[in-house]
Design a protein around this motif. Structure first.
Motif: not given
Length: 285
Positions: A230-238, A262-278
């Protein structure tokens, strides 16, 4: 007039509302139905002694419930048999059940009466605020469920559908992402299990549609929790953490915690990288 029927989900919603009404109020019997084409068919009853009320069709402005439907406010008959404030079209069913005091509460969704819930007793009783409050609460909950259902259906009708053509243009993809995020927000407050399952299927289809259009592989090995998604979907919208907290009815610190997980599970260092990996994993559209 032939009996009118709503959808199966409508029937489940009204059954639960009537059961809650009987359990939470001080009235021994409860019944109700959803409005269709200017009339309410009673499809759920609890505590009744006869079958007189089940299947009863109450037309707008007729009887106590019909008045409540048209006036969009509760109506009370302390002594139904002698009441002069209503028509007595349904005396055979109501009096046949032995009802003396009858209380009708309309279910109002964005200004429109969508159904009526009834409470009744076999002896005359006074109905004050303390007794009426639980009935109002149940009607309010049912109204919320119906409003959510309406929004889901609206979003589904507007969401892009698979056409068999490769790829989605930028506008369609953005609308898809907004619809996905909104569907997840709606699903978070839905209590109807059938609606929740339908939403999950729609969310999966929306995510798959976007990924298929982009030719991306889908990795199902990454498991985010529903709230992390839910949170990552909202991050994806900015959206900012504060905006996400407001839209999901969470504390800002809780949003931050979900995002970090979510960032930890996706091994992403930023919120935007997490969105991209998701997105690459097929979790987000």
């Amino acid at each position: 007039m032939a009996a009118q029927t709503g959808t199966e989900s409508d029937a489940r919603l009204i059954e639960r509302a009537v059961a809650d009404l009987a359990r939470q109020s001080q009235f021994p019997l409860a019944f109700g139905g959803i409005e269709h084409d200017g009339a309410v068919e009673v499809t759920a009853t609890v505590g009744t002694r006869t079958r007189n009320l089940h299947g009863l069709i109450v037309h707008a402005d007729r009887g106590l419930g019909g008045r409540a439907l048209v006036e969009k406010r509760p109506r009370l008959a302390l002594d139904y048999r002698t009441s002069r404030n209503i028509t007595h079209d349904y005396d055979r069913a109501v009096l046949g059940e032995g009802i003396v005091t009858l209380f009708a509460i309309p279910v109002i969704v964005t200004g429109t009466a969508r159904g009526v819930l009834y409470c009744g007793t076999w002896a005359q009783v006074s109905v004050g605020d303390v007794i009426a409050r639980p009935a109002f609460a149940v009607a309010g909950t049912l109204a919320t469920e119906l409003r959510i259902r309406d929004e889901v259906e609206r979003r589904v009708s507007l969401a892009p559908a698979a056409t068999g053509e490769p790829g989605l243009d930028a506008v369609a993809r953005e609308e898809l992402r907004e619809s996905y995020a909104e569907l997840r927000s709606i699903a978070a407050v839905v209590t109807d299990d059938d609606v929740r399952r339908r939403l999950e299927v729609l969310e999966q289809r929306r995510a798959a549609l976007s990924n298929e259009g982009a030719g991306r592989p889908v990795d199902h090995g990454i498991a985010l929790s529903p709230r992390e998604t839910d949170v990552l979907a909202r991050v994806a919208l900015g959206s900012t953490n504060a905006e996400i907290a407001s839209s999901l009815s969470l504390k800002e610190g809780t949003v931050k915690s979900y995002l970090q997980s979510a960032m930890s599970k996706l091994e992403a260092s930023t919120r935007h990288a997490a969105v991209a990996k998701a997105r690459r994993a097929g979790i987000l559209p």
